[in-house]
Design an enzyme around this catalytic site. Sequence first.
Site, short mmCIF file in Angstrom:
data_model
loop_
_atom_site.label_atom_id
_atom_site.label_comp_id
_atom_site.label_asym_id
_atom_site.label_seq_id
_atom_site.Cartn_x
_atom_site.Cartn_y
_atom_site.Cartn_z
CE LYS A 66 5.35 5.20 2.05
NZ LYS A 66 6.44 5.26 1.05
CB SER A 120 4.88 3.75 -2.30
OG SER A 120 5.96 4.22 -1.52
CB SER A 173 8.02 6.05 -2.84
OG SER A 173 7.61 4.95 -3.58
#
Length: 488
Positions: free
Chosen positions: A76, A153, A177
């Site tokens: 990420k 997210s 997320s």
Amino acid sequence: MIDLTLTEALHKLNSGKISAVELTRAYLDRIERFGGDLNCYITTTPERALADAAASDARRAAGDAKFLDGAPIAMKDLFATRGIRTTAASRMLENFIPEYESTVSQKFIDAGTVLLGKANLDEFAMGTFSKTSYFGAPINPWQMEKRLTAGGSSGGSTSAVAGGLAIAATGTDTGGSIRFPAAITGLVGMKPTYGLCSRWGCVAFASSLDTPGPIARTVDDTALMLSAMAGHDPKDSTSATQGFTCNAPLEPILGNGKKLRVGIIRELGDVKISNDMKTLFEKRIADLKSMGAEIVEISIPNILDALAAYYIIAPAEASSNLARYDGMRYGLRVEGADIYDTFKKSRAAGFGDEVKRRMIIGTAVLSSESYDVYFMQAARVRRMIADSFNTAFEQCDLIVCPSSAGTAMPLNTGLSPLEFYALDLFTVAMNLAGIPACSVPCGLAQNGLPLGMQVVGARFDDMRVLQLAKHIETAANIDNRPTKIMGK
Ligand code: GLN
């Protein structure tokens, strides 16, 4: 090769059936073909990947293979990677190249993994559809023509893993997320106990809630990823002293007369969810029962206040964490008439609308007139929720609940900020309490899209959370092979 799970790929690598370079090339080829359509990576690192893979093959040949040697993963783009652009999906950090490596990404280097690239996300991890990314939203590989959200997210991570553009990925979960995007892409996503994975070098959103964790195609793969990520870190003052180690496959926790009490949260029974979610959740509970679990109803009286508390605490911490982006030491700088004007212009140009909204809310709830009525009140609600979970875990071993109300929505669904916030209803309470929660596929809805449910445990009960999740995975038995999902 793309359809191999992490566990299967490691077996093939270890038995010499495939090489890390072959596996990596297969993923790079896939990224070449679909990376643009899915928009799941902000930065790809093909040269680094091939170098990592060659080094991995050399280690294995020397009889020196590490824990996840040769596994091609996505990181990420919130984890700082030395020498590789780390953007947090913000214009503010569009050209930021860290001089240091986050603890989590370092642990993956130490485990021998291959870095394919930095996965897309919501700007500073604030959002639910990854639409607040400065680089545009990633797409859900399921029913691609419909342009559905891959969640947020960590939506770039889930898009990449579901589409076969990474074998597994890292995420972070501040209010859902990891779990929400995993649920709507047919993946497994684990928010571990707060403190189990170090936050050092991970761009901060709300520090008392931010939890790095893994995203993968199976529960066993998730357990392997978590083993690589977890561990005490003196550089993170909230890092736990205990770690997590597990070798797949996970041991069954049900069957052979084993006793396990599985709790269902009474208050969530009144929340409106889709018929598919309801049916599949009930089916999986029936399965657990038939495997010998005892189902008990428990109560978390304030759970429906978790959203309100979260949307005070998270913005409050964010407003403080984001004060560092002032155009001075790093990040975007827009020259102004004087230093204050430079602050103002840099921040106005560097942050997107949602990030600004959070900072304004956060600053408001921390102001002297509002502090007691908002921030302190939210902190009290947080404590009550954590206490209720503790009490509940005296009546049951683990808890199950839905991960979301329904399946992935089209990216262009017109939702107000408050409607977006409401989507986090099923996930934020576990962040407030700091307890582990894993979203695992519980089946496919009538529209063919995946749904997920969570297994929730007491602090540091991460292993049993994964063990129960594995039983649910087996019972649901969805086919999440990337070539099946994408039809190619
Ligand atoms: N959707 C939540 C938010 O926007 C959760 C985000 C997260 O977990 N990083 O705050």
